[in-house]
Design a protein around this motif. Sequence first.
Motif, short mmCIF file in Angstrom:
data_model
loop_
_atom_site.label_atom_id
_atom_site.label_comp_id
_atom_site.label_asym_id
_atom_site.label_seq_id
_atom_site.Cartn_x
_atom_site.Cartn_y
_atom_site.Cartn_z
N ASP A 58 0.80 -1.37 0.00
CA ASP A 58 0.10 0.13 0.07
C ASP A 58 1.06 1.32 0.04
O ASP A 58 0.45 2.62 -1.29
N ARG B 187 1.51 4.25 -2.85
CA ARG B 187 0.78 5.70 -2.62
C ARG B 187 2.44 6.15 -3.00
O ARG B 187 2.49 7.91 -2.42
N ARG C 210 -5.77 -1.26 -2.44
CA ARG C 210 -5.01 0.01 -3.22
C ARG C 210 -4.09 -0.23 -4.81
O ARG C 210 -4.00 0.01 -6.37
#
Length: 428
Positions: free
Chosen positions: A104, A108, A126
Amino acid sequence: MSSISENVDDRLSRLPEDILSHILSLMPTKYAVRTSVLSKRWRYSWMFVTNLDFDDIHPYHDEKALSKIVDRVLKFCKTSKLRSVRLHLCDKVVSKSSVSSWIDKMVRLNVCELDVQLVLLELPFRLFTCKTLTKLRIDVSADKYSVWECRYPVNLPCLKTLDVVVYTNPFDNAFRLIRGCPMLESLSLEVIWCAHNGDYVFNIPTLKRLKLTNITCGYAVNYVVLRVPNLEYLYVGGMLGSWYVMEDLPSSVEASVSFDCLVSSECTILDLWGQFLKGINGVKSLSVKKLLSSSPLPMFPNTKRLDLKDLWDSGKILESCPALEHLCIEKVVNYLWIKPKLVPACLLTNLTTIKFSTRKWQKCDMEFLEYMLGNAEVLKTVTITLENLCIEEESRVCEELIELSRASSRCEIRFTVMTVKDGRLQHR
């Protein structure tokens, strides 16, 4: 010595930050982090690396220490875009929650290429909607019961390369992932265990490279349907337990085949093999690791390059390739050369290059080369690579080959002798 070291250190320290971070990106992450102790100038440089590389080839103390290191690196990473992340922890059992949190965080940080191989794997939501991901590899280095899951809707608009290994039937995971990649150009799918009769349908108009491998199959026979109008390269290997249906396969494809034998309860291996060959008979280049000698061969009217690993009825396949220009044979086991009843058409009009290598020179090798040299009328080059011959035997073989009659007056014979030295093959 100290002044020289200081000068070198000064030159490196004066480099721009982006160059320093690029240099550090070329090494495993654990070594890049260690440079922070060199000087104040280097203290934070590792935080701007664009490549992260974690593995347990050189084990850390335990799983907790390893997890803390990865946590800390990702926490302090300051780059705006991660170009590449490699996470190979094949011997350490890290918790699924930790792995999910790491991935994750990588998303990002706008990761572009992600290569994950772990014992336990949980993929975060994600990841399946990452807009920057262009290359993804997923593998679970455990038994067939450790399965990664694709539990969310997938939208990977920039993904062009996908390499996945699944340990059970691939429908729920791999195919759901594939369907969410509208720009996919290269796909490698390895199925460790397949024991059902569901069909695999690859309807991917953007695909250019496809590699399919079945490691183990049960006795249920399924269909593999290929609708890949822009494909350039096809590899199929492992256990042959499927009917291959080529609904849209261009003739410009290069195909490589490496099947192991498997007899199904519903049909014989020769039926499956023959059907597969008919489906790829329009390819321009063909590489075959194992040619089943008893199977009937279709014509390959467009094939100009043929690579054979060993010889099983090589005369028969030459008869099936009238346009053949380049023949490459790597012989690793014993075989019996059987002359074709008629001289294959390719030897009379097209074949210009032969590359022949063998690990053990035998009488049948000389018979094969004698036939090829004596009948290939437009042959230009024959390159022969011999391994582990003593000098006396090498001289004798070379003399016999040079004395063979040649149908082509322009044919040149080249010899290469390889010997094993320090565990490596080297030119003599």
